[in-house]
Design a protein around this motif. Structure first.
Motif, short mmCIF file in Angstrom:
data_model
loop_
_atom_site.label_atom_id
_atom_site.label_comp_id
_atom_site.label_asym_id
_atom_site.label_seq_id
_atom_site.Cartn_x
_atom_site.Cartn_y
_atom_site.Cartn_z
N LEU A 104 8.56 -16.68 -26.15
CA LEU A 104 7.73 -15.55 -26.57
C LEU A 104 7.06 -15.82 -27.91
O LEU A 104 5.94 -15.37 -28.16
N SER A 105 7.74 -16.55 -28.79
CA SER A 105 7.15 -16.84 -30.11
C SER A 105 5.90 -17.68 -29.98
O SER A 105 5.04 -17.67 -30.85
N ALA A 106 5.80 -18.43 -28.87
CA ALA A 106 4.61 -19.25 -28.63
C ALA A 106 3.61 -18.55 -27.72
O ALA A 106 2.63 -19.16 -27.29
N GLY A 107 3.87 -17.27 -27.43
CA GLY A 107 2.95 -16.50 -26.60
C GLY A 107 3.11 -16.72 -25.11
O GLY A 107 2.23 -16.36 -24.34
N GLU A 108 4.24 -17.33 -24.68
CA GLU A 108 4.46 -17.56 -23.25
C GLU A 108 5.12 -16.33 -22.63
O GLU A 108 6.25 -15.98 -22.97
N ALA A 109 4.42 -15.69 -21.71
CA ALA A 109 4.93 -14.46 -21.10
C ALA A 109 5.90 -14.80 -19.97
O ALA A 109 5.75 -15.83 -19.30
N PRO A 110 6.90 -13.96 -19.75
CA PRO A 110 7.82 -14.19 -18.63
C PRO A 110 7.11 -14.02 -17.28
O PRO A 110 6.05 -13.38 -17.19
N GLU A 111 7.69 -14.60 -16.26
CA GLU A 111 7.16 -14.47 -14.90
C GLU A 111 8.31 -14.14 -13.96
O GLU A 111 9.40 -14.72 -14.05
N VAL A 112 8.08 -13.20 -13.06
CA VAL A 112 9.07 -12.81 -12.07
C VAL A 112 8.58 -13.25 -10.70
O VAL A 112 7.45 -12.93 -10.31
N LEU A 113 9.40 -14.01 -9.99
CA LEU A 113 9.07 -14.48 -8.65
C LEU A 113 9.75 -13.57 -7.63
O LEU A 113 10.93 -13.24 -7.78
N THR A 114 9.02 -13.17 -6.63
CA THR A 114 9.58 -12.28 -5.63
C THR A 114 9.08 -12.68 -4.25
O THR A 114 8.24 -13.56 -4.11
N SER A 115 9.62 -12.01 -3.24
CA SER A 115 9.23 -12.30 -1.86
C SER A 115 9.40 -11.04 -1.03
O SER A 115 10.52 -10.64 -0.73
N SER A 116 8.30 -10.42 -0.68
CA SER A 116 8.39 -9.23 0.17
C SER A 116 8.85 -9.60 1.58
O SER A 116 9.42 -8.77 2.29
N ALA A 117 8.63 -10.87 2.00
CA ALA A 117 9.07 -11.30 3.33
C ALA A 117 10.59 -11.36 3.42
O ALA A 117 11.15 -11.30 4.51
N ALA A 118 11.28 -11.50 2.29
CA ALA A 118 12.74 -11.55 2.30
C ALA A 118 13.36 -10.19 2.50
O ALA A 118 14.53 -10.08 2.84
N GLY A 119 12.58 -9.13 2.27
CA GLY A 119 13.10 -7.77 2.44
C GLY A 119 12.49 -6.82 1.43
O GLY A 119 12.30 -7.18 0.27
N GLY A 120 12.19 -5.62 1.89
CA GLY A 120 11.57 -4.64 1.00
C GLY A 120 12.47 -4.20 -0.13
O GLY A 120 12.01 -3.97 -1.25
N VAL A 121 13.77 -4.12 0.12
CA VAL A 121 14.70 -3.65 -0.91
C VAL A 121 14.77 -4.65 -2.06
O VAL A 121 14.71 -4.28 -3.24
N THR A 122 14.90 -5.93 -1.75
CA THR A 122 14.98 -6.95 -2.80
C THR A 122 13.65 -7.11 -3.52
O THR A 122 13.62 -7.38 -4.72
#
Length: 391
Positions: A104-122
């Motif tokens: 974050l100090s270098a301006g790098e934003a986090p990224e979240v990986l997801t998959s709707s094909a694995a299931g709507g709840v997850t």
């Protein structure tokens, strides 16, 4: 003395004891059905859900503690080397998502990986984690900006104080020399205005649902005809076909026919399934056979009473723990893992892998379905051999 009912006379009334027993028995059956279909939804809760995580060690540790505090026991964060490995874990269904933490100090934003094909709840859960991350990043950026503003204001105040002291000293020195004191300098310049640059958390869908089934409802609904079709086939063949070997042949033919029909409707027409047509056909045919064959096999051993095995094994036991509508990790104890070895759970996992996760390893699902189908055939052969011996 004979108690036979004369011809044409009305049948005697059912005894009160039998009436009460039948009513209580049906009530018990209804209770079991209600529990079977509502229990997974009511008791489902995230527990040890595998999620990949990568980033600087201190950031990973801080986020792990934060998520554990917010959702105790819900996630099983698995550290991976980099983003590519996190993506691979999602594509192979080793994890339901991933978290990529930058500096974050270098301006790098986090990224979240997801998959709707694995299931709507997850998928929903990973989006909630992204929101939590964004809140934390915003608070951190705001706090850093506040510290910078406070430091800038303190520096400006110190510079003004030094300027005043210098002016007073210059005036006293000039007066001592009998000179006119120099004109005071203008006020110290105000600190430059600062803007808050808040990194935005990126949410990336690694394996999305298809455009034909954007909500995943079609895929979920497609699994019930497989279960129902297998049960109807097993029960129907047990009633309409005589002879254990003939039932085996009828079951095999019906499995292929039923698999072809379901593939044509669910994949070719509705687009609820997305895999290769021939692999889908094989999976659906084996799924139907894995449900129908045990029914005909048990009937070959115990007679018509074995027909009840289908609803009991597949509908009341296998279906609630199949892990189709919710991930298997959401089910209590080890029921989710056990459910993957019953035909409803194995067929759901196999069809999801074939449709959306070609990189995943579906070997266990093929083995489970094959074992149930082969087991049903073996039971039919044993029943045939026993009947032949007795005759």
């Amino acid at each position: 003395m004979s108690h036979d009912t004369p011809a044409g006379a009305p049948a005697p009334h059912t005894p009160a004891g039998r009436l009460v027993g039948a009513t209580l028995g049906l009530g018990l059956v209804l209770t079991l059905i209600v529990l079977a279909f509502t229990w997974p939804a009511v008791t489902a809760d995230a527990k040890d859900l595998p999620v990949a995580i990568t980033g600087p060690d201190d950031a990973v540790t801080a986020l792990t503690d934060q998520l554990e505090e917010a959702r105790p026991g819900a996630l099983d964060l698995i550290e991976v080397a980099d983003r590519d490995e996190a993506v691979h874990a999602v594509e192979t269904r080793e994890t339901y998502g991933g978290i990529v933490l930058g500096d974050l100090s270098a301006g790098e934003a986090p990224e979240v990986l997801t998959s709707s094909a694995a299931g709507g709840v997850t998928h929903q859960l990973m989006n909630q984690i992204a929101q939590q991350l964004q809140t934390a990043v915003t608070e951190r950026a705001t706090a850093a900006m506040s510290e910078r503003m406070t430091a800038a204001q303190a520096e400006a105040a110190e510079a003004t104080q030094r300027a005043v002291q210098d002016a007073v000293s210059a005036a006293l020195a000039a007066a001592a020399r009998g000179e006119r004191p120099p004109a005071p300098e203008g006020p110290a310049p105000a600190p430059d205005p600062m803007t808050i640059e808040i990194p935005r958390v990126t949410v990336t869908e690694v394996v999305p649902l298809s455009d034909d089934d954007p909500n995943g409802s079609g895929f979920t609904a497609a699994l019930f005809p497989t279960l129902l079709g297998g049960m109807i086939g097993g029960i129907g063949i047990s009633i309409a076909v005589q002879g254990a070997l003939r039932r085996v042949v009828a079951t095999l033919l019906y499995a292929v026919l039923g698999g072809g029909i379901l593939t044509g409707v669910l994949q070719g027409w509705f687009g609820a399934l997305q895999g290769d047509w021939w692999w889908t056909l094989a999976a659906l045919s084996l799924s139907i056979g894995a449900i129908a064959a045990p029914i005909t096999g048990i009937v070959a051993l115990v007679g018509r009473a074995g027909i009840a095995a289908g609803p009991v094994l597949m509908l009341l036991i296998g279906n609630p723990i199949a892990g189709v509508t919710v991930p298997k990790e959401f089910l209590p104890w080890q029921w989710g893992e056990i459910g993957q070895w019953f035909p409803p759970g194995a067929s759901g996992t196999l069809l999801r892998d074939l449709s959306y996760f070609p990189a995943a390893d579906p070997a266990n699902a093929w083995i489970a379905l094959g074992a149930w189908a082969a087991g049903g055939i073996v039971l039919s052969l044993v029943g045939h051999a026993r009947t032949t011996t007795e005759s």
